[in-house]
Design a protein around this motif. Structure first.
Motif, PDB file in Angstrom:
ATOM      1  N   SER A  49      -1.560  -7.619   9.482  1.00  0.00           N
ATOM      2  CA  SER A  49      -0.880  -6.523   8.780  1.00  0.00           C
ATOM      3  C   SER A  49       0.632  -6.541   8.945  1.00  0.00           C
ATOM      4  O   SER A  49       1.358  -6.286   7.984  1.00  0.00           O
ATOM      5  CB  SER A  49      -1.452  -5.167   9.206  1.00  0.00           C
ATOM      6  N   ASP A  50       1.124  -6.854  10.136  1.00  0.00           N
ATOM      7  CA  ASP A  50       2.578  -6.859  10.326  1.00  0.00           C
ATOM      8  C   ASP A  50       3.250  -7.913   9.447  1.00  0.00           C
ATOM      9  O   ASP A  50       4.266  -7.648   8.801  1.00  0.00           O
ATOM     10  CB  ASP A  50       2.933  -7.115  11.788  1.00  0.00           C
ATOM     11  N   GLN A  51       2.678  -9.104   9.425  1.00  0.00           N
ATOM     12  CA  GLN A  51       3.264 -10.180   8.625  1.00  0.00           C
ATOM     13  C   GLN A  51       3.131  -9.885   7.136  1.00  0.00           C
ATOM     14  O   GLN A  51       4.043 -10.152   6.355  1.00  0.00           O
ATOM     15  CB  GLN A  51       2.585 -11.516   8.961  1.00  0.00           C
ATOM     16  N   GLU A  53       2.891  -6.902   5.663  1.00  0.00           N
ATOM     17  CA  GLU A  53       3.821  -5.829   5.308  1.00  0.00           C
ATOM     18  C   GLU A  53       5.255  -6.332   5.276  1.00  0.00           C
ATOM     19  O   GLU A  53       6.039  -5.907   4.431  1.00  0.00           O
ATOM     20  CB  GLU A  53       3.674  -4.655   6.274  1.00  0.00           C
TER      21      GLU A  53
END
Length: 133
Positions: A49-51, A53
């Motif tokens: 999710s971090d990458q 987003e």
């Protein structure tokens, strides 16, 4: 007298539609989101999710914009369906290709798609040792 009022009413009614079009994400951003969602669905990858987003943010898109209930979710869902159907026809090659682009060793971006059992660095916290009583 009714013509100016009619014109003003039509002009005001068109403003929200124009604002929606002007603020719409680039088609490439929607395609990217659909591609990642399709790869996750067909190949069983988890989305980092971090990458994910961060890549969306580079395209001026928030994750909420492309989710099913988001303002552009219907468009993404349509592309997702088409891409998923295409990937299923040649699953092995499609999964290898998408892993090569967005997997842990991705050539486009790393760790956007993770194997199903792999933890992200944020999830992989060492357990605290138990203290003897």
């Amino acid at each position: 007298m009714t013509r100016p009022c009619l014109f003003a009413g039509l002009t005001l009614a068109a403003l929200p539609a124009q604002a929606q079009i002007r603020n719409a994400p680039a088609p490439r951003a929607l395609e990217f989101a659909a591609y990642i969602f399709a790869a996750s669905n067909v190949c069983g990858y988890r989305i980092g999710s971090d990458q994910f987003e961060a890549l969306l943010a580079k395209q001026n898109v928030q994750i909420g914009d492309v989710q099913p209930r988001g303002p552009f979710g219907n468009r993404v869902q349509t592309m997702f369906t088409l891409m998923s159907n295409q990937m299923v026809q040649n699953r092995d090659q499609a999964c290898l290709a998408v892993a090569g682009e967005y997997g842990p060793e991705g050539t486009v971006a790393k760790n956007v798609l993770l194997p199903a059992g792999q933890e992200t660095p944020a999830q992989a916290k060492p357990a605290e040792p138990t203290k003897p009583q």
